[in-house]
Design an enzyme around this catalytic site. Sequence first.
Site: not given
Ligand code: SF4
Length: 511
Positions: A263, A23, A487, A424, A490
């Site tokens: 992210c 979104c 983050c 994720c 993933c």
């Molecule tokens: Fe982003 Fe990967 Fe973290 Fe999900 S896991 S928030 S896709 S960096």
Amino acid sequence: MAERYIYQEEPHDSESEEIHHNCAIVGAYSNGSSSNGETLSRSVLNGLVALNHRGQEGAGILLANEDAFAIEKDNGLAEIVFTAKRSLPKLLNASVCLGQDRYSTSGTDFDTQPFVDQGIACAHNGNLTNISWLREEYNLPSVIDGVESDTRAALAVINRMPGSERDRILEGIKRLEGAYSMVFATTGEDPSLFASRDPLGFRPLSLGRFKDGSGFTVASEDVAFGPMNSEFVRDILPGETVMINGDGVTTIAMDNREALAQCIFELIYISRPDSTIFGTSVYEFRSREGEILGRHLPEGAEVVMPVPRSGIAAAQGVANSEGFRERIRSFTEDKGILYQDGIYTNPYININKGSRTFIQPNQRQEAARSKYSVNQAIVEGKSVVIVDDSIVRGSIAEVVKKLREAGAREVHALIASPELKHACYMGVDFGKGELIANKIPDIDDRATSLGLDSLYHMSYSEIIEAAIGNKVEESVVGDIFRRNDFCGACFTGEYPLDITGVIPRTNKNEK
Ligand code: SF4
């Protein structure tokens, strides 16, 4: 305390390498709106159209005045919803407007936002990691008002709090965990727009101002502001909640954390290249990635090209790299390297559904086959380097096959992200089982299975170097992301929040 878990979730069908995320949100407050709110809702529609890359499944727009809400929403791209299916909402003396482009990671077709409950409307970008616990704690049914969405459940939690609409929003948000950027609208004497970002700052959210001085705008990415006739003011900070009304913009809550978890996939893929998010130009980030990838050009490479469109900025960065410039040749020379667009994508494939489309998994290869074509004159007899942002399920193999069929002598891939190995839970829709890096862990075996002569993925330190603009010490340790306020779970599997008890979702492709 009830056991915490995320219910098992069927992923949505998605096209080839497309990565879906949930979104875009837009908000606007104006004290100079036209009497029926049409100017305000048109402005929000323009913002939604600018952000359609974040969600194409549905679109909704809501207006608020002192007494009431008016809402229109439907399935489809925002522009189609509000030209072919629905009129823009109208409401006398409306001063607040919310909008959402929807891509769902859960729920049904009825789940397009904004939602309304007890004087509060809201729209959400992100994914809550404690929603199942919240459902149990507050004894919420799985379907509320015909809606399964986690956001609807979160709004119900907010409305279990005591006090005014403002108090309920502030108290309710404290109970949410995970990734969220949210906008709220309230009615009453001074109808207000609220904007809130989770304390770890997973998803972007920016504040703008209408150029005529009549009020303020909020959007998932700043590229929405131009079409809304507004301009960027600042980012909503991680952990910040602002209230926007006749008194202007007021920060009413601030939850500071030691380290953020922005992210990094927003920079790699999700956000528009002309956006600036987390204080970083997305295009410059991707271009820096390319310059770093240029250090890894294979010996004897003759042509560098992007896999369009996701690899364009990084491939241009490769062409600006020192490694590339040292080897550059002119068209008349027969040795050296060139940057050329050798792969063409047909923009009319799936045009009715938008460029990021939902198709059946068994149609993915077919979609990739018809989507790409290769210019034989550019690749025949050459050692070709393709540049892409990431490899998810491996449908890059179709591109490689087409390059081979067109006569490429060698095909190498430079990938502008580390290997994707983990699910994720914060709003980006790929499951661990569908990732080719898990199915074929050895990178050389994976290259072979994709038809490549070589495959290079950026290291953790290289991607952080691209994000912060400075070289960092080489690291294979995942906490390099957290140390730099990102983050990267993933890639690393080191999640920045508690996902204890989270049950990995099932994957249709694994069955
Ligand atoms: Fe982003 Fe990967 Fe973290 Fe999900 S896991 S928030 S896709 S960096």
